[in-house]
Design a protein around this motif. Structure first.
Motif, PDB file in Angstrom:
ATOM      1  N   PHE A 163       2.004  21.083  18.757  1.00  0.00           N
ATOM      2  CA  PHE A 163       2.933  22.900  19.188  1.00  0.00           C
ATOM      3  C   PHE A 163       4.251  21.964  18.422  1.00  0.00           C
ATOM      4  O   PHE A 163       5.016  21.461  18.668  1.00  0.00           O
ATOM      5  N   GLU A 164       4.577  23.997  18.052  1.00  0.00           N
ATOM      6  CA  GLU A 164       6.411  23.309  17.903  1.00  0.00           C
ATOM      7  C   GLU A 164       6.953  25.172  18.433  1.00  0.00           C
ATOM      8  O   GLU A 164       6.360  25.807  18.028  1.00  0.00           O
ATOM      9  N   ARG A 165       7.753  24.871  18.825  1.00  0.00           N
ATOM     10  CA  ARG A 165       8.363  26.060  19.143  1.00  0.00           C
ATOM     11  C   ARG A 165       9.536  25.394  18.343  1.00  0.00           C
ATOM     12  O   ARG A 165      10.635  24.626  18.852  1.00  0.00           O
ATOM     13  N   THR A 166      11.030  26.633  17.360  1.00  0.00           N
ATOM     14  CA  THR A 166      11.956  26.900  17.860  1.00  0.00           C
ATOM     15  C   THR A 166      12.955  27.554  18.666  1.00  0.00           C
ATOM     16  O   THR A 166      12.533  29.161  18.145  1.00  0.00           O
ATOM     17  N   PHE A 167      13.937  27.123  18.982  1.00  0.00           N
ATOM     18  CA  PHE A 167      15.007  28.266  19.910  1.00  0.00           C
ATOM     19  C   PHE A 167      16.553  28.296  19.639  1.00  0.00           C
ATOM     20  O   PHE A 167      16.773  27.501  18.326  1.00  0.00           O
ATOM     21  N   ALA A 168      16.956  29.124  19.912  1.00  0.00           N
ATOM     22  CA  ALA A 168      17.419  29.945  19.392  1.00  0.00           C
ATOM     23  C   ALA A 168      18.942  28.835  19.388  1.00  0.00           C
ATOM     24  O   ALA A 168      19.937  28.631  18.720  1.00  0.00           O
ATOM     25  N   ASN A 169      19.150  28.264  20.436  1.00  0.00           N
ATOM     26  CA  ASN A 169      20.165  26.858  20.570  1.00  0.00           C
ATOM     27  C   ASN A 169      19.588  26.786  21.848  1.00  0.00           C
ATOM     28  O   ASN A 169      18.635  25.952  22.217  1.00  0.00           O
ATOM     29  N   GLU A 170      20.503  25.404  22.571  1.00  0.00           N
ATOM     30  CA  GLU A 170      20.394  24.336  23.352  1.00  0.00           C
ATOM     31  C   GLU A 170      19.997  24.822  25.041  1.00  0.00           C
ATOM     32  O   GLU A 170      18.874  24.575  25.608  1.00  0.00           O
ATOM     33  N   CYS A 171      20.406  25.478  25.617  1.00  0.00           N
ATOM     34  CA  CYS A 171      20.892  26.582  26.465  1.00  0.00           C
ATOM     35  C   CYS A 171      19.613  27.624  26.368  1.00  0.00           C
ATOM     36  O   CYS A 171      18.965  26.955  27.454  1.00  0.00           O
ATOM     37  N   VAL A 172      18.906  28.084  25.273  1.00  0.00           N
ATOM     38  CA  VAL A 172      17.459  28.477  25.023  1.00  0.00           C
ATOM     39  C   VAL A 172      16.566  27.782  25.402  1.00  0.00           C
ATOM     40  O   VAL A 172      15.321  27.941  26.650  1.00  0.00           O
ATOM     41  N   LYS A 173      16.695  26.770  24.821  1.00  0.00           N
ATOM     42  CA  LYS A 173      15.651  25.201  25.048  1.00  0.00           C
ATOM     43  C   LYS A 173      15.375  24.973  26.466  1.00  0.00           C
ATOM     44  O   LYS A 173      14.524  24.560  26.878  1.00  0.00           O
ATOM     45  N   THR A 174      16.243  24.995  27.506  1.00  0.00           N
ATOM     46  CA  THR A 174      16.644  24.265  28.267  1.00  0.00           C
ATOM     47  C   THR A 174      15.582  25.199  29.659  1.00  0.00           C
ATOM     48  O   THR A 174      15.595  24.582  30.462  1.00  0.00           O
ATOM     49  N   SER A 175      16.085  27.072  28.768  1.00  0.00           N
ATOM     50  CA  SER A 175      15.681  27.319  29.881  1.00  0.00           C
ATOM     51  C   SER A 175      14.332  27.799  30.171  1.00  0.00           C
ATOM     52  O   SER A 175      13.566  28.126  30.804  1.00  0.00           O
ATOM     53  N   VAL A 211      11.605  21.677  18.385  1.00  0.00           N
ATOM     54  CA  VAL A 211      10.619  21.077  19.601  1.00  0.00           C
ATOM     55  C   VAL A 211       9.492  20.571  19.214  1.00  0.00           C
ATOM     56  O   VAL A 211       9.062  22.071  19.009  1.00  0.00           O
ATOM     57  N   THR A 212       8.567  19.522  19.169  1.00  0.00           N
ATOM     58  CA  THR A 212       7.485  19.411  19.157  1.00  0.00           C
ATOM     59  C   THR A 212       6.626  18.733  19.933  1.00  0.00           C
ATOM     60  O   THR A 212       7.810  17.513  20.330  1.00  0.00           O
ATOM     61  N   VAL A 213       5.450  18.803  20.348  1.00  0.00           N
ATOM     62  CA  VAL A 213       5.186  18.516  21.465  1.00  0.00           C
ATOM     63  C   VAL A 213       3.468  18.108  20.451  1.00  0.00           C
ATOM     64  O   VAL A 213       2.629  18.949  20.090  1.00  0.00           O
ATOM     65  N   ASP A 214       2.909  16.815  20.259  1.00  0.00           N
ATOM     66  CA  ASP A 214       1.972  16.398  20.052  1.00  0.00           C
ATOM     67  C   ASP A 214       0.790  14.913  20.821  1.00  0.00           C
ATOM     68  O   ASP A 214       1.270  14.038  21.114  1.00  0.00           O
ATOM     69  N   GLY A 215       0.332  15.508  20.976  1.00  0.00           N
ATOM     70  CA  GLY A 215      -0.812  14.508  21.938  1.00  0.00           C
ATOM     71  C   GLY A 215      -2.556  14.770  22.205  1.00  0.00           C
ATOM     72  O   GLY A 215      -3.020  15.642  21.704  1.00  0.00           O
ATOM     73  N   VAL A 216      -2.491  14.306  24.133  1.00  0.00           N
ATOM     74  CA  VAL A 216      -3.709  14.925  23.971  1.00  0.00           C
ATOM     75  C   VAL A 216      -3.078  16.022  26.033  1.00  0.00           C
ATOM     76  O   VAL A 216      -2.203  15.356  26.334  1.00  0.00           O
ATOM     77  N   LEU A 219       1.320  13.047  25.901  1.00  0.00           N
ATOM     78  CA  LEU A 219       2.165  13.591  25.074  1.00  0.00           C
ATOM     79  C   LEU A 219       3.772  12.957  24.520  1.00  0.00           C
ATOM     80  O   LEU A 219       3.894  11.830  25.056  1.00  0.00           O
ATOM     81  N   VAL A 220       4.205  13.414  23.506  1.00  0.00           N
ATOM     82  CA  VAL A 220       4.864  12.876  22.664  1.00  0.00           C
ATOM     83  C   VAL A 220       5.848  14.441  22.286  1.00  0.00           C
ATOM     84  O   VAL A 220       5.348  15.039  21.237  1.00  0.00           O
ATOM     85  N   LEU A 221       7.126  13.847  23.110  1.00  0.00           N
ATOM     86  CA  LEU A 221       8.147  15.300  22.303  1.00  0.00           C
ATOM     87  C   LEU A 221       9.166  14.649  21.925  1.00  0.00           C
ATOM     88  O   LEU A 221      10.135  13.806  22.256  1.00  0.00           O
ATOM     89  N   THR A 222      10.038  15.503  20.484  1.00  0.00           N
ATOM     90  CA  THR A 222      10.487  15.601  20.131  1.00  0.00           C
ATOM     91  C   THR A 222      11.050  16.383  20.029  1.00  0.00           C
ATOM     92  O   THR A 222      10.931  17.924  19.623  1.00  0.00           O
ATOM     93  N   THR A 223      12.565  16.747  19.989  1.00  0.00           N
ATOM     94  CA  THR A 223      13.766  17.769  19.391  1.00  0.00           C
ATOM     95  C   THR A 223      14.820  16.580  18.315  1.00  0.00           C
ATOM     96  O   THR A 223      14.924  15.743  18.340  1.00  0.00           O
ATOM     97  N   GLY A 224      14.863  17.872  17.881  1.00  0.00           N
ATOM     98  CA  GLY A 224      15.804  18.104  16.368  1.00  0.00           C
ATOM     99  C   GLY A 224      16.729  19.398  16.342  1.00  0.00           C
ATOM    100  O   GLY A 224      16.465  20.552  16.678  1.00  0.00           O
ATOM    101  N   HIS A 225      17.796  19.136  15.879  1.00  0.00           N
ATOM    102  CA  HIS A 225      18.395  20.040  15.032  1.00  0.00           C
ATOM    103  C   HIS A 225      17.771  21.130  13.920  1.00  0.00           C
ATOM    104  O   HIS A 225      18.189  20.291  12.920  1.00  0.00           O
TER     105      HIS A 225
END
Length: 143
Positions: A123-135, A110-115, A43-49
């Motif tokens: 996969f793509e998901r938007t979180f309200a903030n960084e804390c929610v993402k890491t939870s 956050v996006t995740v592409d691969g196998v 997988l390749v995982l990316t994150t951005g604001h």
């Protein structure tokens, strides 16, 4: 006439040298593909604001390979692979109940592409903030 015979001999030898290795059982029976002992998981995982991957430039990207052994540039590859296997994939990751986050809105995508286990994932998901993402889980989105 002598020149013609020389050209004919050269052409015959060249054709024989090129075509003879192409005949026989090597072409009739292709070699079987090696059997894999595991389904690939890379997988390749990316994150951005931002609010969506289409409008957000990735600020960080990591790779995560889970088979045959955990590897990649993910800082906790072994934990992330174990967590994904236990959850049953990316869509099944749930937020932890022991984490309290503020309600500020600073979207992180956050996006995740691969196998994953032999199947193509995007996969793509938007979180309200960084804390929610890491939870979500303990280590998959922590990079």
């Amino acid at each position: 006439m002598r020149n013609t015979a020389r050209w004919a001999a050269t052409l015959t030898l060249t054709a024989t040298a090129v075509c003879v290795p192409l005949t026989g059982t090597a072409l009739a029976t292709p070699a079987p593909a090696p059997a894999s002992l595991y389904a690939p998981s890379a997988l390749v995982l990316t994150t951005g604001h931002g609010e969506s991957a289409a409008t957000t430039a990735p600020q960080r990207a990591v790779t995560l390979n889970c088979a045959p052994t955990p590897s990649g540039t993910h800082p906790a590859a072994a934990l992330a692979c174990a967590e994904l296997r236990a959850a049953g994939g990316l869509d099944a990751l749930a937020p932890r109940t022991d984490v309290l986050c503020t309600k500020e809105y600073d979207p992180v995508v956050v996006t995740v592409d691969g196998v994953w286990q032999g199947k193509r994932v995007s996969f793509e998901r938007t979180f309200a903030n960084e804390c929610v993402k890491t939870s979500y889980g303990t280590s998959v989105f922590t990079f």
